[in-house]
Design an enzyme around this catalytic site. Sequence first.
Site, PDB file in Angstrom:
ATOM      1  N   ASP A  83     -10.920   1.835  -3.538  1.00  0.00           N
ATOM      2  CA  ASP A  83     -11.613   1.929  -2.278  1.00  0.00           C
ATOM      3  C   ASP A  83     -13.013   1.089  -2.284  1.00  0.00           C
ATOM      4  OD1 ASP A  83      -8.996   0.921  -1.106  1.00  0.00           O
ATOM      5  OD2 ASP A  83      -8.842   3.513   0.473  1.00  0.00           O
ATOM      6  N   ASP A  87       0.305  -1.084  -0.620  1.00  0.00           N
ATOM      7  CA  ASP A  87       0.130  -0.237   0.116  1.00  0.00           C
ATOM      8  C   ASP A  87       0.817   1.080  -0.029  1.00  0.00           C
ATOM      9  OD1 ASP A  87      -2.650   1.319  -0.169  1.00  0.00           O
ATOM     10  OD2 ASP A  87      -3.036   0.531   1.643  1.00  0.00           O
TER      11      ASP A  87
HETATM   12  C1  DGJ Z   1      -5.960   1.700   1.750  1.00  0.00           C
HETATM   13  C2  DGJ Z   1      -6.004   1.099   1.086  1.00  0.00           C
HETATM   14  O1  DGJ Z   1      -7.154   1.153  -0.462  1.00  0.00           O
HETATM   15  C3  DGJ Z   1      -7.383  -0.340   2.371  1.00  0.00           C
HETATM   16  O2  DGJ Z   1      -7.626  -0.931   1.039  1.00  0.00           O
HETATM   17  C4  DGJ Z   1      -6.690  -0.546   2.965  1.00  0.00           C
HETATM   18  O3  DGJ Z   1      -5.519  -1.218   2.269  1.00  0.00           O
HETATM   19  C5  DGJ Z   1      -6.423   0.984   4.441  1.00  0.00           C
HETATM   20  N1  DGJ Z   1      -5.412   1.418   2.816  1.00  0.00           N
HETATM   21  C6  DGJ Z   1      -5.474   0.258   5.275  1.00  0.00           C
HETATM   22  O4  DGJ Z   1      -4.960   1.418   6.319  1.00  0.00           O
END
Ligand code: DGJ
Length: 704
Positions: A509, A449
């Site tokens: 997301d 991430d």
């Molecule tokens: C942002 C990501 O896009 C989410 O899927 C998740 O992993 C969060 N970060 C976790 O902090």
Amino acid sequence: MPTTPSTWRLDAPATTLIFDLSRGVAELAYLGPGLPPEQNASVLCGALQRGAHESEPDERIPPSILPCIEAGYAGSPAVEIARAGHQLALRAESVGVEGDDAAVTFHLVDPALTLSVESRWSARHSGVIEVSQRVNFEGEDPVQLLRCASLVLPLPRWATHVTQFSGRWAAEMHATRSEISRSARLHGETQGGTPGFSGGQWLLFESADSTEHYGLSLAVHLAWSGDHTWTLRVDPDGRAVLSIGARIRPGEIVLSRHHPFVAPSAVIAVSSSGRAALRQTLHRHVLDERLPQAFSRAPRKVHLNTWEACGFALSLPKLKSLAEQAAELGIERFILDDGWFSGRRNDRSSLGDWNPSVDVFPEGLESLIRHVESLAMDFGLWIEPEMVSPDSALYRAHPDWCLAVEGLPRATQRHQLVLDLTRADVTDHLYNVIDQLLRRYSIAALKWDHNRELFPIPSGSIGQTQALYRLLDRLRETHPKVEIETCASGGGRVDYALLSRCTRFWASDNNDPIERLRINRSWLQFLPLRILGHHVGPSPNPITGRMLSMDFRAKTAMFGHMGVEADPSTMSEDDRQTLSAHIALYKEWRDVIHHGSVYELCSSDEGAAGWFVVQMNRGLALITQSLFAQHFEAEPIRLHGLEPYQRYCVRLLTPWPEHPARYLNSPQVWREGVRMTGAALAYSGISLPRRLPGTAWLIAVEAE
Ligand code: DGJ
């Protein structure tokens, strides 16, 4: 150097490029659908020449692949350099060309500056053209590179329309199609250190009449995970020229004898039969020529991701029970997302301290992994290695390791700072920490991430991006079996360069299927379903608040790399059964979904959307309705891509959407299968009830 020919021709499947070299520079005279070998290149170039007019330099300079202002070119120059704050006049002469059927390299030199550029154009088997530039400097006194376009492309004159993308967190890749006006000056630029949510490095050019199955279209992409810049300018004589490249900040790139600059590559694809063929060429390129090949065929396992199921509220009993329920649904991989390490109980601390939390895992992380594996799933782990929380042991030990400008406050985003990857001690540390995690625990996949923009970037983002590639390459070499997913708060860092290192991208997301249908539609123009992470989320959706049936959420998530990001213990028994039935369908059809040719389903109803994926003698279609339909009698769904004379058995896969199924004519016939030819499916189609928003059908088509 041998004498330069007057033209050079390059052919990729269904695409031809012809360069006119007759005027001492390399001019891209033709880029378009494949031409017959009999076509004489010089005659084609001659047919495109026009006479001079009164208001231009006497020696007319075409927009060559390396246009120079000093030679009279009025658009954006391809390369700009400076020394001691003064821009230097650059006038590159073409000194040679070398190549074969698969690639050509043009050599351009400015003898006064002792600077040369190698511009390489390669025709890939997939049908795409990849362009890369290298700038060499031989002088004693180093110079600064201010600009280096990866591609300067005079657009074919049929390209009268452009589709650009814009977006934000949870709403990536919003497509806007517009006409390229006579006086167009379009420009895009990023400054957050990544391509960002807006997808500025993906561009689509089309003829006015272009559709899914008809017309001329051209895709351009910059394969680069850092900041980029592009301009499209129509000159007074009517030629539109696109220039795209990595964004270089003043002082960021210093050229010297031992430090050339290799610009990120740009990718071009052309289609003479609409967006479908263009998409299929780009998908072939990603699957066969980009992705780490070890992963390009193996079935994509269904994921359970803990983020929208638990957030930061992790405990071993909860995770074990989640794993058990996931296994019962048929899930094959359990991804432990954020919150598993050190003191990370919310987003305010601990990035950088990559040790399993003793509160969550009193018996160690192994206890969860063993449990997951005993349920016949493998295990994946979330990390965000490029970041550090000010409240972390890593930051306390190395406050000098993050991007910062002396004397300025260290501004955080999501309460975190960015590590300076251009420091070898930082990347060595990250390599060691991740290597240790992968050695110590049985980890099949990493979700990598990246949740904030890079600021301040004292020395620019190019070095940061190159260092990220080196870190990923090093880890992949030591751990070739570990799959890596790229995520940047969703789809904030997705590009072909990262996808030669990662095998999945987190598209957004936003798991609300209605939003995702739009977001995925844009991604799908450039990227295959196989690597597009798409999860069934909770209802109501935590981001949009929208409530949608499990049937709709599950059917849409099947079109991608399917996963679940919700807690099954909060679902009704009916919903669990519906979900598990769709997971079984995904497994049955994933080879088709992930390796077939993708066609977008076209309908005049603006609430309808869907895809048809065809592989050899099988195909699967998803048709969805997001708005209340304009008519009760919906427009029939027409399925293209089949053999016209072949007879197919067409079935509606169960489970069916409950309410719309009541309006189905002869349900038994649809269950058993209707026999139709490929031609009838393409031109007549099938009629299904889909009046209500939140309706989805899966149509299976199998040759008999
Ligand atoms: C942002 C990501 O896009 C989410 O899927 C998740 O992993 C969060 N970060 C976790 O902090």
